[in-house]
Scaffold this motif. Structure first.
Motif, PDB file in Angstrom:
ATOM      1  N   GLN A 282      -9.624  -4.108  -4.616  1.00 56.53           N
ATOM      2  CA  GLN A 282      -8.391  -4.130  -5.385  1.00 56.53           C
ATOM      3  C   GLN A 282      -7.662  -2.792  -5.286  1.00 56.53           C
ATOM      4  O   GLN A 282      -8.276  -1.740  -5.119  1.00 56.53           O
ATOM      5  CB  GLN A 282      -8.670  -4.472  -6.844  1.00 56.53           C
ATOM      6  N   LEU A 283      -6.337  -2.848  -5.409  1.00 54.22           N
ATOM      7  CA  LEU A 283      -5.485  -1.674  -5.247  1.00 54.22           C
ATOM      8  C   LEU A 283      -4.939  -1.210  -6.583  1.00 54.22           C
ATOM      9  O   LEU A 283      -4.834  -1.984  -7.537  1.00 54.22           O
ATOM     10  CB  LEU A 283      -4.322  -1.996  -4.312  1.00 54.22           C
ATOM     11  N   ALA A 284      -4.561   0.055  -6.617  1.00 58.49           N
ATOM     12  CA  ALA A 284      -3.799   0.549  -7.758  1.00 58.49           C
ATOM     13  C   ALA A 284      -2.326   0.224  -7.554  1.00 58.49           C
ATOM     14  O   ALA A 284      -1.685  -0.383  -8.413  1.00 58.49           O
ATOM     15  CB  ALA A 284      -4.012   2.048  -7.928  1.00 58.49           C
ATOM     16  N   VAL A 285      -1.774   0.620  -6.387  1.00 56.14           N
ATOM     17  CA  VAL A 285      -0.346   0.412  -6.108  1.00 56.14           C
ATOM     18  C   VAL A 285      -0.182  -0.197  -4.724  1.00 56.14           C
ATOM     19  O   VAL A 285      -0.772   0.278  -3.744  1.00 56.14           O
ATOM     20  CB  VAL A 285       0.442   1.739  -6.182  1.00 56.14           C
ATOM     21  N   SER A 286       0.626  -1.247  -4.645  1.00 60.60           N
ATOM     22  CA  SER A 286       0.984  -1.876  -3.374  1.00 60.60           C
ATOM     23  C   SER A 286       2.505  -1.931  -3.279  1.00 60.60           C
ATOM     24  O   SER A 286       3.166  -2.493  -4.158  1.00 60.60           O
ATOM     25  CB  SER A 286       0.398  -3.281  -3.286  1.00 60.60           C
ATOM     26  N   LEU A 287       3.059  -1.342  -2.220  1.00 57.44           N
ATOM     27  CA  LEU A 287       4.498  -1.350  -1.984  1.00 57.44           C
ATOM     28  C   LEU A 287       4.783  -2.076  -0.674  1.00 57.44           C
ATOM     29  O   LEU A 287       4.115  -1.840   0.333  1.00 57.44           O
ATOM     30  CB  LEU A 287       5.043   0.078  -1.902  1.00 57.44           C
ATOM     31  N   SER A 288       5.780  -2.965  -0.690  1.00 55.93           N
ATOM     32  CA  SER A 288       6.081  -3.749   0.498  1.00 55.93           C
ATOM     33  C   SER A 288       7.571  -4.044   0.578  1.00 55.93           C
ATOM     34  O   SER A 288       8.276  -4.024  -0.437  1.00 55.93           O
ATOM     35  CB  SER A 288       5.289  -5.056   0.482  1.00 55.93           C
ATOM     36  N   ASN A 289       8.040  -4.310   1.801  1.00 54.71           N
ATOM     37  CA  ASN A 289       9.437  -4.735   1.981  1.00 54.71           C
ATOM     38  C   ASN A 289       9.525  -6.132   2.594  1.00 54.71           C
ATOM     39  O   ASN A 289      10.535  -6.493   3.183  1.00 54.71           O
ATOM     40  CB  ASN A 289      10.213  -3.727   2.824  1.00 54.71           C
TER      41      ASN A 289
ATOM     42  N   GLN B 245      -5.842  -8.045  -8.380  1.00 55.22           N
ATOM     43  CA  GLN B 245      -5.268  -7.791  -7.056  1.00 55.22           C
ATOM     44  C   GLN B 245      -4.704  -6.372  -6.967  1.00 55.22           C
ATOM     45  O   GLN B 245      -5.159  -5.579  -6.155  1.00 55.22           O
ATOM     46  CB  GLN B 245      -4.181  -8.822  -6.751  1.00 55.22           C
ATOM     47  N   ALA B 246      -3.735  -6.059  -7.800  1.00 55.94           N
ATOM     48  CA  ALA B 246      -3.148  -4.719  -7.818  1.00 55.94           C
ATOM     49  C   ALA B 246      -2.602  -4.446  -9.209  1.00 55.94           C
ATOM     50  O   ALA B 246      -2.120  -5.358  -9.893  1.00 55.94           O
ATOM     51  CB  ALA B 246      -2.039  -4.594  -6.784  1.00 55.94           C
ATOM     52  N   CYS B 247      -2.678  -3.191  -9.618  1.00 56.49           N
ATOM     53  CA  CYS B 247      -2.094  -2.840 -10.917  1.00 56.49           C
ATOM     54  C   CYS B 247      -0.576  -2.913 -10.855  1.00 56.49           C
ATOM     55  O   CYS B 247       0.073  -3.432 -11.755  1.00 56.49           O
ATOM     56  CB  CYS B 247      -2.542  -1.442 -11.323  1.00 56.49           C
ATOM     57  N   LEU B 248      -0.002  -2.392  -9.776  1.00 56.35           N
ATOM     58  CA  LEU B 248       1.442  -2.476  -9.543  1.00 56.35           C
ATOM     59  C   LEU B 248       1.657  -3.003  -8.136  1.00 56.35           C
ATOM     60  O   LEU B 248       1.206  -2.391  -7.168  1.00 56.35           O
ATOM     61  CB  LEU B 248       2.106  -1.102  -9.701  1.00 56.35           C
ATOM     62  N   ALA B 249       2.334  -4.133  -8.020  1.00 54.66           N
ATOM     63  CA  ALA B 249       2.680  -4.696  -6.717  1.00 54.66           C
ATOM     64  C   ALA B 249       4.185  -4.882  -6.691  1.00 54.66           C
ATOM     65  O   ALA B 249       4.728  -5.670  -7.469  1.00 54.66           O
ATOM     66  CB  ALA B 249       1.966  -6.022  -6.489  1.00 54.66           C
ATOM     67  N   ALA B 250       4.857  -4.146  -5.815  1.00 58.14           N
ATOM     68  CA  ALA B 250       6.315  -4.183  -5.742  1.00 58.14           C
ATOM     69  C   ALA B 250       6.742  -4.639  -4.350  1.00 58.14           C
ATOM     70  O   ALA B 250       6.309  -4.072  -3.339  1.00 58.14           O
ATOM     71  CB  ALA B 250       6.900  -2.813  -6.049  1.00 58.14           C
TER      72      ALA B 250
END
Length: 526
Positions: free
Chosen positions: A379-386, A353-358
């Motif tokens: 697929q993603l490398a980095v996913s950032l969410s709030n 899914q993602a290497c880093l999911a925060a």
């Protein structure tokens, strides 16, 4: 009519004769050939069965033969065979072949048969005192006397410390408490708590490098306790197993750079599955996760975490993550929820899914190499969410108070390597991200992000950021994310964010602009 009936009977008898399974044979004369002269069964842990290996035996003569015996060389051999689906002589009288001795094995002219071999060995029965590994050998003997032929068997037996849930007198097994659900019922997982006074292992809060550890179920670090793992330790997890730092506990992984160029991972702490065969070396999803639960405080240095479902699950806890590699995870490399992570020289690759999911929290990554070469292109490398979506499709909000990436590579097979997923219509929920001197994969043409102003910093290549430059990794499919001087990341960093040494302990220049990512450029993988 009579003639027709006789013809029919003759045809039936002919067909029955042609289907007979017995045939005339001659004894073998020592001219069998084999697909291999030596079978190397890969390293196995003591008392744990190996995988099954195949040997093919050929009769290249023009005659049907009988092999008088196929047997193991040692009378007490720990190897077992199956020959063309048969398990051999019943030596114990229990009605089950022992896989040691086969007699009068028939083999047609110009035909072959399969022999399948496996082993289980207790190192304590054969190794010298305090020996942690040794080669166990035997032979498969075909026929005897002047017609004797041999195939060698070799496997390395590795001693280990086995950690697993206790089994109680009533047949139930120990489990690990995770909390209470909304109905007041306990939530538990198959596992156990580590013990500083275990009757078999002594202090389980200190993992050394003397023997590998094999974990069944989830090993729990209790509240107010610290698990310390020494440089060079090896930790293997069985399927659906892992490590859980309970609330208020601490995980301290003290890996170090290797001083031996021939063995660059000698002092690395390695977490992986318990299948040691080369075919499993990079297979994702072999075990669960390392789970850092709320209010835990952990430090990880020079660790390799590979082949899990989620490499690191970090929830409402603090983590210092340095010089570490996270590879081949079926879901996410690092899944962080309201966590605080500060990291230097981290490498993450290959996640479903993602290497880093925060989701929410605070993050600071410097000289990171985050690349996703999963076979799918979504697929993603980095996913950032709030925020995150709940099972009833409602939203739970988690302020992203800080997410900063400096001198880093964020790349992917996907056209978009980075996702900035802000809660829709909720500008009051913090979403603070900052990228300085990063190389980012971002081809937004024709995507829903093409008009999203949150990506202007990379779309316009502001703050020293670069888009779509080829980092020219040595081989991302085998997790070699080293770069050389032809890379788009070469000398594109900022000295303000310099980390003095790369992930391998090589000194970075303090004069020229540093290379982006966790590795300094070299002309070959180092």
């Amino acid at each position: 009519m009579r003639s027709a009936l006789l013809l029919l009977i003759s045809l039936v008898l002919l067909s029955l004769t042609s289907c007979r399974k017995d045939f005339e044979t001659v004894p073998s004369n020592g001219t069998l050939t084999f697909s291999k002269d030596t079978i190397y069964l890969d390293t196995v842990f003591t008392n744990i069965g190996s995988s099954t290996y195949r040997l093919k035996v050929y009769n290249n003569s023009g005659k049907d033969i009988t092999i008088p015996t196929i047997r193991m060389g040692k009378s007490d051999s720990k190897y077992r065979m199956m020959v063309d689906g048969l398990t051999g002589q019943d030596e114990n009288g229990d009605g089950i072949g022992e896989g040691k001795l086969f007699t009068n094995v028939e083999l047609l002219a110009n035909d072959s048969l399969f022999v399948f071999i496996e082993t289980t060995v207790d190192i304590a029965q054969y190794a010298a005192q305090n020996q942690t590994q040794f080669l166990y050998t035997d032979e498969i003997l075909f026929d005897g006397g002047s017609n004797l032929q041999k195939v060698n068997l070799v496997t390395l037996i590795q001693d280990a410390i086995f950690l697993y849930p206790k089994k109680f007198a009533d047949g139930s097994k120990e489990s690990l408490l995770l909390g209470i659900d909304e109905t007041g019922a306990e939530v538990r997982v198959n596992g156990f708590e580590l013990d500083e006074n275990d009757p078999n292992h002594g202090n389980e809060f200190q993992f050394t490098n003397q023997k590998p550890y094999v974990v069944y179920g989830y090993a729990g670090i209790p509240n107010n306790k610290t698990l310390t793992i020494d440089a060079g330790a090896r930790v293997h997890f069985h399927a659906e197993s892992g490590l859980i730092a309970q609330p208020g506990s601490s995980l301290q992984i003290n890996g170090a750079p290797s001083l031996d160029p021939a063995n660059p991972l000698a002092n690395e702490v390695i977490f992986e599955g318990d299948r040691l065969e080369p075919g499993f070396a990079d297979v994702p999803g072999q075990w669960g996760t390392i789970w850092l639960r709320p209010s835990s405080n952990s430090f990880i240095n020079h660790a390799t975490i590979k082949n899990a479902t989620v490499g690191l699950l970090v929830e409402n806890s603090n983590l210092l993550l340095d010089n570490s590699q996270i590879y081949n995870n079926t879901n996410v490399g690092i899944l962080a929820r309201n966590a605080i992570i500060k990291s230097i020289n981290t490498v993450i690759n290959y996640a479903g899914q993602a290497c880093l999911a925060a989701v929410g929290g605070s993050y600071d990554f410097t000289h990171a190499t985050i690349n996703n070469n999963w076979s799918s292109t979504r697929q993603l490398a980095v996913s950032l969410s709030n925020y995150q979506e709940n099972s009833d499709q409602s939203l739970s909000f988690a302020p992203l108070t800080h997410a900063e990436f400096k001198n880093s590579i964020i790349y992917s097979q996907n056209a978009i390597g980075l996702l900035l997923d802000k809660a829709p219509d909720h500008n009051e929920i913090a979403f603070e991200s900052n990228f300085q001197h990063c190389l980012i994969k971002f081809r937004d043409a024709g995507t829903v992000l093409s008009t999203n102003e949150n990506y202007n910093f990379i779309r316009l290549e502001q703050n020293g950021n670069l888009k779509n430059q080829d980092p020219k990794f040595f081989d991302p499919y085998t997790n070699q994310l080293n770069i050389d001087s032809s890379s788009g990341a070469y000398q594109k960093g900022n000295l303000l964010y310099l980390i003095g040494f790369d992930i391998r302990g090589n000194a970075r220049s303090t004069v020229t602009a540093p290379d982006l990512g966790a590795y300094i450029a070299a002309d070959f993988p180092n």
